[in-house]
Design a protein around this motif. Structure first.
Motif, PDB file in Angstrom:
ATOM      1  N   MET A  72      24.768 -16.429  44.617  1.00 22.64           N
ATOM      2  CA  MET A  72      25.925 -17.136  44.044  1.00 22.64           C
ATOM      3  C   MET A  72      25.491 -18.439  43.379  1.00 22.64           C
ATOM      4  SD  MET A  72      29.048 -17.065  43.342  1.00 22.64           S
ATOM      5  CE  MET A  72      30.429 -16.569  44.269  1.00 22.64           C
ATOM      6  N   MET A  73      24.527 -19.131  43.963  1.00 23.68           N
ATOM      7  CA  MET A  73      24.054 -20.370  43.339  1.00 23.68           C
ATOM      8  C   MET A  73      23.383 -20.075  41.999  1.00 23.68           C
ATOM      9  SD  MET A  73      22.712 -22.739  46.511  1.00 23.68           S
ATOM     10  CE  MET A  73      21.798 -21.471  47.354  1.00 23.68           C
ATOM     11  N   ARG A  74      22.628 -18.974  41.923  1.00 23.91           N
ATOM     12  CA  ARG A  74      22.005 -18.580  40.656  1.00 23.91           C
ATOM     13  C   ARG A  74      23.088 -18.235  39.623  1.00 23.91           C
ATOM     14  NH1 ARG A  74      18.167 -15.527  43.440  1.00 23.91           N
ATOM     15  NH2 ARG A  74      19.501 -13.718  43.172  1.00 23.91           N
ATOM     16  N   ALA A  75      24.091 -17.488  40.034  1.00 27.73           N
ATOM     17  CA  ALA A  75      25.132 -17.043  39.099  1.00 27.73           C
ATOM     18  C   ALA A  75      25.989 -18.197  38.589  1.00 27.73           C
ATOM     19  CB  ALA A  75      26.025 -16.002  39.762  1.00 27.73           C
ATOM     20  N   THR A  76      26.200 -19.189  39.424  1.00 23.77           N
ATOM     21  CA  THR A  76      27.098 -20.289  39.048  1.00 23.77           C
ATOM     22  C   THR A  76      26.368 -21.557  38.637  1.00 23.77           C
ATOM     23  OG1 THR A  76      27.247 -20.968  41.363  1.00 23.77           O
ATOM     24  CG2 THR A  76      28.956 -19.462  40.547  1.00 23.77           C
ATOM     25  N   HIS A  77      25.050 -21.572  38.790  1.00 25.20           N
ATOM     26  CA  HIS A  77      24.235 -22.748  38.443  1.00 25.20           C
ATOM     27  C   HIS A  77      24.632 -23.974  39.261  1.00 25.20           C
ATOM     28  CE1 HIS A  77      22.818 -20.302  35.160  1.00 25.20           C
ATOM     29  NE2 HIS A  77      24.059 -20.151  34.736  1.00 25.20           N
TER      30      HIS A  77
ATOM     31  N   SER B 224      24.153 -26.530  42.678  1.00 27.83           N
ATOM     32  CA  SER B 224      23.132 -26.996  43.608  1.00 27.83           C
ATOM     33  C   SER B 224      23.492 -26.503  45.010  1.00 27.83           C
ATOM     34  CB  SER B 224      23.062 -28.527  43.600  1.00 27.83           C
ATOM     35  OG  SER B 224      24.262 -29.063  44.111  1.00 27.83           O
ATOM     36  N   LYS B 225      22.488 -26.372  45.858  1.00 28.89           N
ATOM     37  CA  LYS B 225      22.720 -25.880  47.214  1.00 28.89           C
ATOM     38  C   LYS B 225      23.664 -26.801  47.996  1.00 28.89           C
ATOM     39  CE  LYS B 225      20.601 -24.097  51.354  1.00 28.89           C
ATOM     40  NZ  LYS B 225      19.399 -23.543  51.961  1.00 28.89           N
TER      41      LYS B 225
ATOM     42  N   ASP C 241      35.628 -15.364  33.353  1.00 23.38           N
ATOM     43  CA  ASP C 241      35.516 -16.649  32.670  1.00 23.38           C
ATOM     44  C   ASP C 241      36.398 -17.723  33.289  1.00 23.38           C
ATOM     45  OD1 ASP C 241      33.765 -15.440  30.962  1.00 23.38           O
ATOM     46  OD2 ASP C 241      35.261 -15.074  29.404  1.00 23.38           O
ATOM     47  N   THR C 242      37.560 -17.349  33.830  1.00 23.47           N
ATOM     48  CA  THR C 242      38.464 -18.366  34.358  1.00 23.47           C
ATOM     49  C   THR C 242      37.945 -18.978  35.648  1.00 23.47           C
ATOM     50  OG1 THR C 242      39.757 -16.668  35.484  1.00 23.47           O
ATOM     51  CG2 THR C 242      40.568 -17.431  33.339  1.00 23.47           C
ATOM     52  N   CYS C 243      37.097 -18.279  36.362  1.00 24.39           N
ATOM     53  CA  CYS C 243      36.574 -18.808  37.620  1.00 24.39           C
ATOM     54  C   CYS C 243      35.119 -19.221  37.504  1.00 24.39           C
ATOM     55  CB  CYS C 243      36.726 -17.785  38.735  1.00 24.39           C
ATOM     56  SG  CYS C 243      38.410 -17.708  39.354  1.00 24.39           S
ATOM     57  N   GLU C 244      34.579 -19.211  36.325  1.00 24.84           N
ATOM     58  CA  GLU C 244      33.173 -19.563  36.130  1.00 24.84           C
ATOM     59  C   GLU C 244      32.990 -21.073  36.262  1.00 24.84           C
ATOM     60  OE1 GLU C 244      29.606 -18.189  36.126  1.00 24.84           O
ATOM     61  OE2 GLU C 244      31.238 -16.847  35.614  1.00 24.84           O
ATOM     62  N   VAL C 245      31.934 -21.484  36.903  1.00 22.06           N
ATOM     63  CA  VAL C 245      31.614 -22.907  37.016  1.00 22.06           C
ATOM     64  C   VAL C 245      30.148 -23.108  36.680  1.00 22.06           C
ATOM     65  CG1 VAL C 245      33.073 -24.238  38.552  1.00 22.06           C
ATOM     66  CG2 VAL C 245      31.678 -22.457  39.486  1.00 22.06           C
ATOM     67  N   SER C 246      29.839 -24.256  36.193  1.00 18.52           N
ATOM     68  CA  SER C 246      28.440 -24.616  36.027  1.00 18.52           C
ATOM     69  C   SER C 246      28.327 -26.108  36.252  1.00 18.52           C
ATOM     70  CB  SER C 246      27.944 -24.246  34.627  1.00 18.52           C
ATOM     71  OG  SER C 246      28.672 -24.943  33.658  1.00 18.52           O
ATOM     72  N   GLN C 247      27.175 -26.514  36.647  1.00 23.60           N
ATOM     73  CA  GLN C 247      27.009 -27.933  36.954  1.00 23.60           C
ATOM     74  C   GLN C 247      25.700 -28.424  36.404  1.00 23.60           C
ATOM     75  OE1 GLN C 247      26.918 -28.857  41.125  1.00 23.60           O
ATOM     76  NE2 GLN C 247      28.391 -30.481  40.836  1.00 23.60           N
TER      77      GLN C 247
END
Length: 149
Positions: free
Chosen positions: A85-90, A92-93, A143-149
């Motif tokens: 999930m961290m890989r998919a959403t970019h 941090s742990k 797309d509506t639930c996608e997050v990136s940081q």
């Protein structure tokens, strides 16, 4: 003497109106008492309202946090590892695990170990149903639930 008759006449009208009200209350009273909600039903009503209020608060907290919303949109449909999930959403742990722990404290998800790997899963079938209902409202596409940081 004329003033006393006027007062006397007014008093009679007042007594007449009060009598009519007493008869009306006497007739309606038993039907109201028969249909009155019992204390058990009142308590159940308050319990339902309290549950609804708690769900609304939880819903608002999750919807306000894009990371928790992302997890809530995915976890009712399949288990996943934190790394995936961290890989998919970019994410941090620390940020991802903070969201997981918040959802855990709400009783919605839990971390289990399967085949030597941590997996994020729903806490119960009731939580799964609730999360699916919310996901249907929030997540019409990935797309509506996608997050990136």
């Amino acid at each position: 003497m004329n003033g006393i008759r006027r007062i006397s006449w007014r008093i009679h009208i007042v007594f007449f109106v009060l009598g009519c009200l007493a008869v009306a209350v006497a007739r309606v009273g038993p039907s109201i008492a028969a249909s009155e909600i019992t204390p058990d039903n009142k308590q159940q009503g308050w319990a339902k309202f309290g549950s609804w209020l708690n769900d609304a608060q939880t819903f608002t907290r999750i919807n306000a946090d894009p990371v928790m919303r992302t997890i809530a949109c995915r976890v009712p449909y399949f288990n996943f590892t934190p790394k995936a999930m961290m890989r998919a959403t970019h994410l941090s742990k620390p940020r991802f695990m903070r969201a997981i722990h918040q959802l855990e404290s709400m009783g919605l998800v839990r971390i289990v170990v399967e085949n030597g790997q941590e997996q994020i899963t729903v806490a119960s079938e009731q939580a799964r149903a609730k999360l699916r209902d919310w996901a249907d409202q929030w997540c019409t596409s990935d797309d509506t639930c996608e997050v990136s940081q």
